[in-house]
Design an enzyme around this catalytic site. Structure first.
Site, PDB file in Angstrom:
ATOM      1  N   LYS A   1      45.737  40.805 -20.876  1.00  0.00           N
ATOM      2  CA  LYS A   1      45.855  41.880 -21.986  1.00  0.00           C
ATOM      3  C   LYS A   1      47.366  42.827 -21.712  1.00  0.00           C
ATOM      4  CE  LYS A   1      43.185  43.612 -25.497  1.00  0.00           C
ATOM      5  NZ  LYS A   1      41.953  42.760 -26.101  1.00  0.00           N
TER       6      LYS A   1
HETATM    7  N1  GLU Z   1      42.160  41.216 -29.065  1.00  0.00           N
HETATM    8  C1  GLU Z   1      41.054  40.178 -29.389  1.00  0.00           C
HETATM    9  C2  GLU Z   1      39.957  40.448 -28.228  1.00  0.00           C
HETATM   10  O1  GLU Z   1      39.972  41.522 -27.746  1.00  0.00           O
HETATM   11  C3  GLU Z   1      41.563  38.685 -29.375  1.00  0.00           C
HETATM   12  C4  GLU Z   1      42.167  38.195 -28.319  1.00  0.00           C
HETATM   13  C5  GLU Z   1      42.772  36.761 -28.619  1.00  0.00           C
HETATM   14  O2  GLU Z   1      42.557  36.426 -29.470  1.00  0.00           O
HETATM   15  O3  GLU Z   1      43.400  36.468 -27.583  1.00  0.00           O
HETATM   16  O4  GLU Z   1      39.297  39.602 -28.210  1.00  0.00           O
END
Ligand code: GLU
Length: 417
Positions: free
Chosen positions: A105
């Site tokens: 992240k």
């Molecule tokens: N931000 C989204 C989540 O928390 C999607 C992450 C992604 O598609 O890599 O799942």
């Protein structure tokens, strides 16, 4: 009272799942630590000539099952513990739906509403340049999260490609469709929430039609979920955004309200139709049968949990329920479908996007949505079965399914050197 630390929340949940599985400590010890944490200082030349420096992060929690995967968040309150937790939840999310990724992240401490478009673009490009050594289609693949969108993903893809000297669509997902994005990606998290909500109601013998639902958040997750749940015949009686909430026990006119929000409006300014304004707490504790928290972490605290009237919670957000609240809800008999399953639709379609990119193929809507449904329902079943096998909760079921896959991958690969 100790202050809320989402990473401690994560660790506690993992320990609880490992205890039920009677998993030896050696099998999951490494999973408790993020593999890499990068902190960057991002200087941006503002439109008035001043230089402002923003703090940014990229955390790679695990790459045991494949490249790290997870969004980038722009928010003024981000800190390292939050990014670590969000990265770890991605690891477990990808494992529970069984797609070949680990978790990561990123975040920048900024309120993008206070930046001009050019400032936002410069910030994004500089941040991309600074995390560039970590990212790549085989290493770590960012995507949208709170306050980031397809346009920003397009800038990330372009910046990365400029450094490489050739176009690399697979470095990021959630891009505009015109440069390799997937159809169905932007609605995918909300679609997953809708599929999961229908499935849990079905399992509990509750009809979908006319069942009441409250949705906290009207962005890419809550907004889409509200629309789709409304289309399925559910009665959305409460909805909120950052500015406030609206309530009508006979059901809100969701298409109208969402058109207003999607055109850039805030709920506090919405005046069209019959409803009353409500606070965030009133939304969370209203009479709806189903509650969909689809905003930030740490919303359903112990205090809120005690006042909750919903029978089912479908976690559209990441980490909306604290560990203490989770115990209270369990004692109250509230069914909680955990974030790592309930909001996995987004990363599942991100995976489809990446697969299309590396194969230079395009899928149509039907193929995307059909395959999404197959993966989400399969994961739901595995979690459901694990919950029953171990006589536990859905959250524990999901963590157990994920933990077993993660421990298995670690065991097969062994520890280097
Ligand atoms: N931000 C989204 C989540 O928390 C999607 C992450 C992604 O598609 O890599 O799942």
């Amino acid at each position: 009272m100790k202050s809320y630390n989402p990473y401690d929340n994560f660790l506690e949940t993992v320990e609880a799942a490992a205890a039920i599985l009677e998993m030896p400590k050696n099998d999951y010890e490494a999973i408790k630590y993020p593999e890499r944490e990068l902190k960057v200082a991002i200087p941006v030349e503002m439109d008035d000539g001043r230089v402002k420096v923003f703090e940014g992060y990229r955390v790679q929690h695990s790459s045991s099952r494949g490249p790290c995967k997870g969004g980038i968040r722009y928010h003024p309150d981000v800190d390292i513990d939050e990014v670590k937790a969000l990265a770890a939840w991605m690891t477990f999310k990808c494992a529970v739906v069984n797609i070949p990724y680990g978790g990561g992240k990123g975040a920048v401490g900024v309120d993008p509403a206070l930046l001009s478009k050019n400032e936002l673009k410069r910030l994004t490009r500089r941040y991309t340049a600074m995390i560039l050594p970590l990212i790549g289609p085989e290493k770590d693949i960012p995507a949208p999260d709170i306050n980031t969108n397809a346009e920003i993903m397009g800038w990330i893809m372009d910046t990365y490609s400029m450094f490489k000297g050739y176009t690399v669509p697979g470095v990021v997902t959630g891009k505009p469709v015109g440069i390799g994005g997937s159809v169905g990606r932007s609605a995918a998290t909300g679609r997953g929430v809708m599929l999961i909500t229908k499935e849990i109601l079905h399992r509990m013998g509750t009809p979908v039609y006319d069942t009441t639902v409250a949705v906290q958040g009207a962005g890419n997750v809550g907004g889409v979920a509200a629309r789709l749940l409304h289309n399925e015949g559910m009665k959305v009686i409460a909805l909120s955004d950052v500015s406030g909430g609206v309530f009508n026990k006979r059901g809100l006119d969701i298409p109208k309200i969402m058109d207003f929000i999607d055109a850039g409006g805030f709920l506090k300014d919405y005046e069209n139709g019959e409803f009353e304004y409500i606070s965030n707490e009133e939304l969370l504790t209203c009479e709806a049968h189903v509650l969909v928290p689809a905003a930030m972490e740490n919303q359903i605290t112990a205090e809120i949990a005690k006042k909750l009237k919903a029978k089912v919670i479908v976690e559209g957000a990441n980490g909306p329920t604290t560990v203490e609240a989770d115990k209270i809800l369990n004692d109250m008999g509230v069914i909680v479908v955990p974030d790592i399953l309930a909001n996995a639709g987004g990363v599942v379609v991100s995976y489809f996007e990446w697969v299309q990119n590396i194969q230079s193929l395009t899928w149509d809507f039907d193929e995307v949505n059909r395959t999404l449904e197959k993966i989400i329902i399969r994961a739901f079943n595995e979690v459901w079965d694990k919950m029953h096998e171990k006589k536990s909760t859905m959250r524990m079921g999901a963590y157990m399914v994920a933990l077993e896959r993660l421990a298995d991958a670690k065991k097969i690969r062994g520890i280097f050197p």
